[in-house]
Design a protein around this motif. Structure first.
Motif, PDB file in Angstrom:
ATOM      1  N   PRO A 282      31.614  19.905 -19.436  1.00 42.45           N
ATOM      2  CA  PRO A 282      31.499  18.151 -19.237  1.00 42.45           C
ATOM      3  C   PRO A 282      32.054  16.834 -19.820  1.00 42.45           C
ATOM      4  O   PRO A 282      32.440  16.362 -19.777  1.00 42.45           O
ATOM      5  CB  PRO A 282      30.008  18.376 -18.445  1.00 42.45           C
ATOM      6  N   ARG A 283      31.413  17.722 -20.937  1.00 43.29           N
ATOM      7  CA  ARG A 283      30.927  16.581 -22.516  1.00 43.29           C
ATOM      8  C   ARG A 283      33.052  15.988 -22.919  1.00 43.29           C
ATOM      9  O   ARG A 283      32.375  15.260 -23.360  1.00 43.29           O
ATOM     10  CB  ARG A 283      30.537  17.171 -23.578  1.00 43.29           C
ATOM     11  N   LEU A 284      33.622  17.204 -22.167  1.00 46.60           N
ATOM     12  CA  LEU A 284      35.443  16.841 -22.091  1.00 46.60           C
ATOM     13  C   LEU A 284      35.885  15.603 -21.977  1.00 46.60           C
ATOM     14  O   LEU A 284      36.858  15.645 -22.005  1.00 46.60           O
ATOM     15  CB  LEU A 284      35.824  17.686 -22.550  1.00 46.60           C
ATOM     16  N   GLU A 285      34.683  16.034 -20.239  1.00 46.84           N
ATOM     17  CA  GLU A 285      35.610  14.581 -19.695  1.00 46.84           C
ATOM     18  C   GLU A 285      35.644  12.991 -20.425  1.00 46.84           C
ATOM     19  O   GLU A 285      35.152  12.709 -20.718  1.00 46.84           O
ATOM     20  CB  GLU A 285      34.885  14.204 -18.594  1.00 46.84           C
ATOM     21  N   GLY A 286      36.650  12.786 -19.573  1.00 46.93           N
ATOM     22  CA  GLY A 286      36.969  11.232 -20.893  1.00 46.93           C
ATOM     23  C   GLY A 286      37.648  11.124 -22.002  1.00 46.93           C
ATOM     24  O   GLY A 286      38.252  10.879 -23.028  1.00 46.93           O
ATOM     25  N   THR A 287      37.908  12.628 -22.841  1.00 42.48           N
ATOM     26  CA  THR A 287      37.924  12.861 -23.758  1.00 42.48           C
ATOM     27  C   THR A 287      39.604  13.458 -24.318  1.00 42.48           C
ATOM     28  O   THR A 287      39.726  14.555 -23.135  1.00 42.48           O
ATOM     29  CB  THR A 287      37.337  14.061 -24.938  1.00 42.48           C
TER      30      THR A 287
ATOM     31  N   PHE B 186      48.959  20.899 -36.585  1.00 40.37           N
ATOM     32  CA  PHE B 186      48.467  20.530 -38.236  1.00 40.37           C
ATOM     33  C   PHE B 186      48.863  19.081 -37.801  1.00 40.37           C
ATOM     34  O   PHE B 186      47.920  18.577 -39.118  1.00 40.37           O
ATOM     35  CB  PHE B 186      49.185  20.957 -38.832  1.00 40.37           C
ATOM     36  N   ARG B 187      49.666  18.449 -37.135  1.00 42.91           N
ATOM     37  CA  ARG B 187      50.218  16.744 -37.278  1.00 42.91           C
ATOM     38  C   ARG B 187      48.860  16.045 -36.226  1.00 42.91           C
ATOM     39  O   ARG B 187      49.485  15.007 -36.458  1.00 42.91           O
ATOM     40  CB  ARG B 187      51.024  16.798 -37.067  1.00 42.91           C
ATOM     41  N   LEU B 188      47.998  16.863 -35.866  1.00 40.56           N
ATOM     42  CA  LEU B 188      47.389  16.178 -34.666  1.00 40.56           C
ATOM     43  C   LEU B 188      45.346  16.010 -35.640  1.00 40.56           C
ATOM     44  O   LEU B 188      44.789  15.726 -34.618  1.00 40.56           O
ATOM     45  CB  LEU B 188      47.256  16.806 -32.909  1.00 40.56           C
ATOM     46  N   ARG B 189      45.555  16.865 -36.158  1.00 39.13           N
ATOM     47  CA  ARG B 189      44.319  16.407 -37.576  1.00 39.13           C
ATOM     48  C   ARG B 189      43.805  14.849 -37.209  1.00 39.13           C
ATOM     49  O   ARG B 189      42.609  15.170 -37.363  1.00 39.13           O
ATOM     50  CB  ARG B 189      44.647  17.347 -38.923  1.00 39.13           C
ATOM     51  N   ASP B 190      44.635  14.064 -38.114  1.00 39.02           N
ATOM     52  CA  ASP B 190      43.988  12.884 -37.885  1.00 39.02           C
ATOM     53  C   ASP B 190      43.829  12.285 -36.716  1.00 39.02           C
ATOM     54  O   ASP B 190      42.674  11.200 -36.708  1.00 39.02           O
ATOM     55  CB  ASP B 190      44.906  11.821 -37.803  1.00 39.02           C
ATOM     56  N   LEU B 191      44.296  12.597 -35.178  1.00 40.77           N
ATOM     57  CA  LEU B 191      43.497  12.857 -33.967  1.00 40.77           C
ATOM     58  C   LEU B 191      42.191  12.546 -33.668  1.00 40.77           C
ATOM     59  O   LEU B 191      41.900  12.002 -33.446  1.00 40.77           O
ATOM     60  CB  LEU B 191      44.642  12.486 -33.187  1.00 40.77           C
ATOM     61  N   THR B 192      41.672  14.257 -34.284  1.00 39.46           N
ATOM     62  CA  THR B 192      40.618  14.365 -33.651  1.00 39.46           C
ATOM     63  C   THR B 192      39.753  13.227 -34.713  1.00 39.46           C
ATOM     64  O   THR B 192      38.439  13.421 -33.952  1.00 39.46           O
ATOM     65  CB  THR B 192      40.721  15.600 -35.145  1.00 39.46           C
ATOM     66  N   THR B 193      40.002  13.089 -35.641  1.00 41.07           N
ATOM     67  CA  THR B 193      39.138  11.595 -36.371  1.00 41.07           C
ATOM     68  C   THR B 193      38.950  10.457 -35.960  1.00 41.07           C
ATOM     69  O   THR B 193      38.271  10.048 -35.129  1.00 41.07           O
ATOM     70  CB  THR B 193      39.156  11.698 -37.725  1.00 41.07           C
ATOM     71  N   ARG B 194      40.026  10.137 -35.851  1.00 41.29           N
ATOM     72  CA  ARG B 194      40.319   8.424 -35.097  1.00 41.29           C
ATOM     73  C   ARG B 194      39.701   8.362 -33.852  1.00 41.29           C
ATOM     74  O   ARG B 194      39.040   7.799 -33.643  1.00 41.29           O
ATOM     75  CB  ARG B 194      41.995   8.019 -35.794  1.00 41.29           C
ATOM     76  N   HIS B 195      40.001   9.340 -33.233  1.00 42.05           N
ATOM     77  CA  HIS B 195      39.880   9.240 -32.053  1.00 42.05           C
ATOM     78  C   HIS B 195      38.911  10.860 -30.931  1.00 42.05           C
ATOM     79  O   HIS B 195      38.938  10.382 -29.876  1.00 42.05           O
ATOM     80  CB  HIS B 195      41.622   9.856 -30.823  1.00 42.05           C
TER      81      HIS B 195
ATOM     82  N   GLU C 103      44.029  11.955 -21.211  1.00 43.31           N
ATOM     83  CA  GLU C 103      44.099  11.004 -22.558  1.00 43.31           C
ATOM     84  C   GLU C 103      45.242  11.348 -23.865  1.00 43.31           C
ATOM     85  O   GLU C 103      45.310  10.197 -24.671  1.00 43.31           O
ATOM     86  CB  GLU C 103      42.299  10.822 -22.835  1.00 43.31           C
ATOM     87  N   LEU C 104      45.406  12.459 -23.578  1.00 45.69           N
ATOM     88  CA  LEU C 104      45.858  12.878 -24.691  1.00 45.69           C
ATOM     89  C   LEU C 104      47.340  12.190 -25.154  1.00 45.69           C
ATOM     90  O   LEU C 104      47.717  11.875 -25.850  1.00 45.69           O
ATOM     91  CB  LEU C 104      45.942  14.483 -25.374  1.00 45.69           C
ATOM     92  N   LYS C 105      48.004  12.392 -23.682  1.00 48.89           N
ATOM     93  CA  LYS C 105      48.915  11.763 -23.753  1.00 48.89           C
ATOM     94  C   LYS C 105      49.629  10.620 -23.497  1.00 48.89           C
ATOM     95  O   LYS C 105      49.912   9.946 -24.358  1.00 48.89           O
ATOM     96  CB  LYS C 105      50.073  12.221 -21.661  1.00 48.89           C
ATOM     97  N   ALA C 106      48.497   9.806 -23.243  1.00 44.17           N
ATOM     98  CA  ALA C 106      48.061   8.404 -23.410  1.00 44.17           C
ATOM     99  C   ALA C 106      48.276   8.038 -24.819  1.00 44.17           C
ATOM    100  O   ALA C 106      48.253   7.056 -25.523  1.00 44.17           O
ATOM    101  CB  ALA C 106      46.937   8.026 -22.776  1.00 44.17           C
ATOM    102  N   LEU C 107      47.783   8.874 -26.585  1.00 39.17           N
ATOM    103  CA  LEU C 107      47.984   8.677 -27.309  1.00 39.17           C
ATOM    104  C   LEU C 107      49.290   8.709 -27.852  1.00 39.17           C
ATOM    105  O   LEU C 107      49.789   8.650 -29.190  1.00 39.17           O
ATOM    106  CB  LEU C 107      47.102   9.500 -27.781  1.00 39.17           C
ATOM    107  N   GLY C 108      50.530   9.337 -26.631  1.00 38.35           N
ATOM    108  CA  GLY C 108      51.698   9.954 -27.632  1.00 38.35           C
ATOM    109  C   GLY C 108      51.826  11.286 -27.987  1.00 38.35           C
ATOM    110  O   GLY C 108      52.685  11.390 -29.030  1.00 38.35           O
TER     111      GLY C 108
ATOM    112  N   ALA D 147      39.654  13.459 -30.340  1.00 37.44           N
ATOM    113  CA  ALA D 147      40.500  14.934 -29.745  1.00 37.44           C
ATOM    114  C   ALA D 147      39.768  15.894 -30.407  1.00 37.44           C
ATOM    115  O   ALA D 147      39.418  16.383 -31.121  1.00 37.44           O
ATOM    116  CB  ALA D 147      41.801  14.406 -29.969  1.00 37.44           C
ATOM    117  N   VAL D 148      40.148  16.791 -28.884  1.00 39.04           N
ATOM    118  CA  VAL D 148      39.454  18.136 -28.998  1.00 39.04           C
ATOM    119  C   VAL D 148      40.723  19.102 -28.871  1.00 39.04           C
ATOM    120  O   VAL D 148      41.577  18.921 -27.896  1.00 39.04           O
ATOM    121  CB  VAL D 148      38.519  18.446 -27.874  1.00 39.04           C
ATOM    122  N   LEU D 149      40.991  20.182 -29.711  1.00 35.23           N
ATOM    123  CA  LEU D 149      42.301  21.149 -29.569  1.00 35.23           C
ATOM    124  C   LEU D 149      41.733  22.089 -29.471  1.00 35.23           C
ATOM    125  O   LEU D 149      40.429  22.460 -30.429  1.00 35.23           O
ATOM    126  CB  LEU D 149      42.859  21.009 -30.857  1.00 35.23           C
ATOM    127  N   LEU D 150      41.499  22.733 -28.203  1.00 38.21           N
ATOM    128  CA  LEU D 150      41.043  24.037 -28.271  1.00 38.21           C
ATOM    129  C   LEU D 150      42.041  25.266 -28.303  1.00 38.21           C
ATOM    130  O   LEU D 150      43.334  25.134 -27.654  1.00 38.21           O
ATOM    131  CB  LEU D 150      40.809  24.173 -27.041  1.00 38.21           C
TER     132      LEU D 150
END
Length: 425
Positions: A20-25, A56-65, A43-48, A67-70
């Protein structure tokens, strides 16, 4: 009336049920070997972030926003899909699975009020019993039900949309629906229709079906009828057996050692044999193939395959394994690094209508019965205790061939060791 029940952001929703911690993330699920994004939360779609973006192109999103990649967890997704189907089957007259996250539902014998009430009940009950949010679109045909489901996702419909054959909402929806959004009309066909002056679903609905059939073929003419509210497309019989069964995956790393290739092919052969028995079929031939990475121009290329004919049709994992490993021995060559390998079971026949040969040995019948009993026991143990509880050969720790899945969540519903744990503070 037909309903289409579509699980919203299905892979992400499955993960959120148990986390449930992933809700809204912002959450993304990655393809095999953690390569690229195959499922996204809103939420990830809203980030474009689009489908197919390399991880590998999404590493910056995990720190700035945050984001969780599973990693993909197909064992969990398959089990949750079965649970959704079970809920639908309790309430609806008929259920036709279309994909892992979409199922057609029959609304036979119901008036307009009863149809809407059942659609809302399905929408509510699936979420209540499984935790998976769904959208429900209902219409006189499957093609219109697909469009209704798309509309159901809009906020004003609150997850449920019921269309009539020629109601004002149906006409308005068709007039603003692009051809590519119609079930069964791909990009190339849409381009051909555009050149013919047909640019929307409404224009296709009013096109002359005979002219469409002559110019574009029978399938599209049936789509025209479906858009008019005339049911013309039947789902393939979901119980129909496949004519061949292939199990194949890319390796976690490039491998060249014959021992590791044996482990991978052994795994694929066993999985194929399980599927063979599930659909009550026998195979008469086994094909094994290997592939080097075609994009690695710095490496020598080799893509062998070999078919081994069985002495008699079988679904026995032992015999299939024996044939697959024999084929591997014959096609393997030193000096090549392989990216992918797989096993295909060919020339399938119905196990219940298998005609024995006059040349079969007298003791063959008793051997078949022992084989059937052994395979039934094997499947039962793996079904009840978890996949690969009993298997032929075990992979070595740290083998290179298994898929990379560094961020895979637990298989919460199918593995005893990974069941959810509740803690009381």
């Amino acid at each position: 009336m037909f309903g289409l029940v579509d699980c919203n952001n299905f892979y992400v929703s499955c993960e959120r049920v148990f986390q449930p911690r992933l809700e809204g993330t912002p959450v993304g699920v990655l393809s095999n070997n953690d390569g690229c994004v195959i499922a996204r939360s809103e939420e990830l779609k809203a980030l474009g972030v689009g489908m197919g973006v390399p991880a590998f192109r999404l590493r910056d999103l995990t720190t700035r926003h945050g984001a969780v990649l599973l990693s993909s967890n197909y064992e969990l997704y398959g089990d949750m899909s079965a649970r959704v189907q079970a809920v639908l089957e309790e309430l609806a007259p008929g259920v036709e699975p279309y994909s892992i996250d979409e199922m057609f539902v029959r609304f036979d014998g119901l008036d307009a009020d009863g149809t809407l009430a059942l659609a809302r009940r399905l929408h509510r009950r699936v979420r209540q019993y499984t935790g998976i949010p769904v959208s429900v679109g209902v219409a006189p045909t499957r093609t219109l039900a697909k469009l209704a489901n798309r509309a159901a996702k809009k906020e004003e419909h609150d997850g449920v949309c019921v269309l009539t054959a020629d109601g004002p909402e149906t006409r308005a929806l068709l007039s603003r629906t692009d051809l590519k959004e119609i079930w069964g009309v791909g990009r190339r066909l849409a381009e051909r229709l555009f050149l013919a002056g047909i640019r929307t679903a409404a224009q296709l609905r009013h096109a002359a079906s005979r002219a469409i059939r002559r110019r574009f073929g029978a399938p599209l003419s049936r789509t025209v009828l479906e858009l008019r509210g005339i049911a013309a497309i039947e789902m393939n019989d979901t119980a129909a057996t496949r004519q061949r069964i292939m199990t194949s995956r890319s390796f976690g790393q490039l491998i060249h050692e014959l021992g590791e290739l044996r482990e991978a092919i052994r795994q694929h052969a066993q999985r194929g044999a399980e599927k063979l028995r599930q659909q009550r079929s026998l195979c008469r031939a086994v094909q094994v193939f290997l592939r080097t990475p075609p994009h690695r121009v710095d490496l020598p290329q080799y893509a062998p395959s070999l078919v081994i004919e069985m002495d008699h049709p079988t679904d026995d994992s032992r015999l299939i394994l024996q044939a697959a490993l024999a084929a591997l021995e014959r096609i393997h060559r030193r000096g090549y690094r392989f990216l992918k390998g797989g096993v295909m079971l060919l020339d399938l026949i119905d196990a219940d209508h298998h005609q024995l040969s006059l040349l079969d040995a007298p003791q063959g019948d008793s051997e078949r019965r022992r084989s059937e009993a052994l395979m039934a026991t094997l499947d039962r143990l793996n079904r009840h205790l978890g996949r690969d509880t009993v298997a032929f050969g075990m992979p070595r720790p740290g083998a290179a061939w298994p898929l990379r899945c560094a961020n895979r969540s637990h298989r919460w519903t199918t593995r005893w060791a990974e069941l959810p744990v509740a803690k009381v503070h």
